[in-house]
Design a protein around this motif. Sequence first.
Motif, mmCIF file in Angstrom:
data_model
loop_
_atom_site.group_PDB
_atom_site.id
_atom_site.type_symbol
_atom_site.label_atom_id
_atom_site.label_comp_id
_atom_site.label_asym_id
_atom_site.label_seq_id
_atom_site.Cartn_x
_atom_site.Cartn_y
_atom_site.Cartn_z
ATOM 1 N N UNK A 75 0.861 -1.179 0.000
ATOM 2 C CA UNK A 75 0.000 0.000 0.000
ATOM 3 C C UNK A 75 0.894 1.224 0.000
ATOM 4 N N UNK A 76 0.654 2.124 -0.950
ATOM 5 C CA UNK A 76 1.398 3.381 -0.965
ATOM 6 C C UNK A 76 0.812 4.289 0.114
ATOM 7 N N UNK A 77 1.575 4.503 1.159
ATOM 8 C CA UNK A 77 1.129 5.306 2.298
ATOM 9 C C UNK A 77 0.551 6.633 1.814
ATOM 10 N N UNK A 78 1.233 7.289 0.868
ATOM 11 C CA UNK A 78 0.779 8.614 0.430
ATOM 12 C C UNK A 78 -0.411 8.552 -0.520
ATOM 13 N N UNK A 106 -8.353 -16.103 -6.866
ATOM 14 C CA UNK A 106 -7.809 -17.172 -6.039
ATOM 15 C C UNK A 106 -6.364 -16.972 -5.658
ATOM 16 N N UNK A 107 -5.953 -15.713 -5.519
ATOM 17 C CA UNK A 107 -4.567 -15.367 -5.204
ATOM 18 C C UNK A 107 -4.521 -14.669 -3.852
ATOM 19 N N UNK A 108 -3.725 -15.196 -2.937
ATOM 20 C CA UNK A 108 -3.654 -14.643 -1.585
ATOM 21 C C UNK A 108 -2.783 -13.391 -1.565
ATOM 22 N N UNK A 109 -3.341 -12.232 -1.156
ATOM 23 C CA UNK A 109 -2.514 -11.027 -1.076
ATOM 24 C C UNK A 109 -1.761 -10.940 0.249
ATOM 25 N N UNK A 110 -0.468 -10.695 0.161
ATOM 26 C CA UNK A 110 0.369 -10.388 1.316
ATOM 27 C C UNK A 110 0.663 -8.892 1.224
ATOM 28 N N UNK A 111 0.188 -8.123 2.186
ATOM 29 C CA UNK A 111 0.161 -6.666 2.067
ATOM 30 C C UNK A 111 1.250 -6.032 2.932
ATOM 31 N N UNK A 112 2.129 -5.284 2.273
ATOM 32 C CA UNK A 112 3.204 -4.563 2.961
ATOM 33 C C UNK A 112 2.792 -3.111 3.162
#
Length: 467
Positions: A74-77, A106-112
Amino acid sequence: MTRLPDDFIFGGATAAYQAEGATDIDGKGRVAWDTYLAQEGRFSGNPASDFYHRYPIDLELSQKFGINGIRISIAWSRIFPEGFGKVNQKGVNFYHDLIDECHRRGIEPFVTLHHFDTPEVLFDKGDFLNRETIEHFVNYARFCFDEYGDKVRYWITFNEILSVSAGQYLLGKFPPKEQFQTDKMIQSMHNMMVAHAKTVVEFKNKNLKGEIGIIHILEQRYAYDEQSVLDKKAAQTDDVIANRFLLDLTFLGYPTELTETTIDAVLQLNNFSYTVLEDDRDILKKAAALNDFLGVNYYQSTFVKYYDGENLIQLNGTGDKGTSIYAFKGIGEYKFDMDIPRTDWDWLIYPKGLYDMLIRISEDYPNYRKIYITENGMGYKDIFENEEIDDQPRIDYIREHLKAVGEAIEKGVVIKGYFLWSLMDVFSWANGYNKRYGLFYVDFETQQRYPKKSAYWFKKLSEQKIL
C-alpha cells in the motif's frame, strides 16, 4: 529430487512505487523519490508497470500461470497524501478493488505497509530519524487494519529496513543521498523497528484473524579468507550490522552482547552514537513474542576482507559487470573474485548462502514461527525477440535457490512459501528499467505483457511441486 509442500505458496512480488506508476493522479501525495528522480534526471517512477490501471491483467496472468500468492504494498501517500490527516478516498478504494480482484482470482494477497516510500511531507521532516514519524506510521497502519482487516490475512510492516537506512545514509543511493553516516543508519533502523513493534502490538490488540510479520533482507557474510583472523572479524562485524542487529530486535527485543558491543564499536570509529529510549526496550520485547512470520529477502551473499583504507563506494547501476566497489574503513571490503558466478550487476549467485541463513535463523531464534521467502530473483538483461523471451539463466537461478529452500525444509525449518521478485518487470530503484526480474516481460512503451520462458517453467513447478 526435491518436493515442496502441498500447501506451499508460489508467489510473485511487487511494490507500489515500482509497479503502480500513477504517481501524481487521483489524489496521491508525493514521496521523496518523485523529487529525487526528477533531480537525477535519469528515469522516472512513471509509468513503471502501470499496475494501477493494469492490475486485472497481471492478476489474470498470475492465475493462468499457477501463482497463488502476491506481495503488494500500500502506498502510504495514496491513503494519506501528507502521511497523516486527510484521507484520500480514491486511494482507499483502489486498494479495496485490488485486494478484491486478488481474491476473485484465487490469489492470496500479502500486504506490505511500507516499501521504501515514506510520504514526502514526513520525509522532509527527517523520515524515521524523527520519532513523530513512528506515531504517524502506527496511525496509518491502524487505519489500514480497520479498513482492510476483514479481507487481508497477511500483513507486513516494513520491507527491508536495512536497505532503506543504508541506502539513505551509508551508500547514498536513496534520497537524501548521504554516505557513511552510520549513526543515522543505525538510528533509523532502530526507530523503524520500534514502529514495527508498536504496529504489531496494535494489530494483536485488535484481535484480527490475520497474521503479521516483517521482511528483512538477509545476506550471509563470509570471511574472504577463512584462515585470516582479520577477515573473519570483518565478516562478523559486517554481519552484525547487516543481519544480527535486526534479527535480535525482531525475535529477542534487544541486542545481544555481541550485537551491542559491535554496533557501539562501529559507531565509535567516527565518534557516533544512537539513542534508545526505555519505552523502546519495553515495546520491542513485547512484540518479539508476537511476530507470526518472518519474510526473508535473499539475492546474494557477501565475502568480506578486512579493510582499513578510506571509505569507497562505486555502485554498479548499469549492469557493467566488475564495476562494483564497497569498502568500509575499519570493517571490510566486499570481494568478487571467488570462483562463484555473478550477475551483470555483480550480485553473487550463491544458493548455499540462503540455506545457511535459513538454518541459522532456526537455530539462533527458535521462537520464530514460520518463514516465507518474500523476495528472491535474478536481474537479467532479457532479450525480446519475436514476442519470446528465453531467460534460462533465471530459471536456473530460481531452481537452485528453491532447492536450497527444500533442503532447509528437510532439516526442519518451517518455510511456507516463495515469492519471486518480481511478478512482472518493474521499475528498479537504482537501475530504472534496464534491469528486469519479472516472470512477465513488460514493454514499457506499450505496457504489453509477454510471459517469459521462466513463467511457463514456474507454472509447471507450481503444479507438480517437484524440482
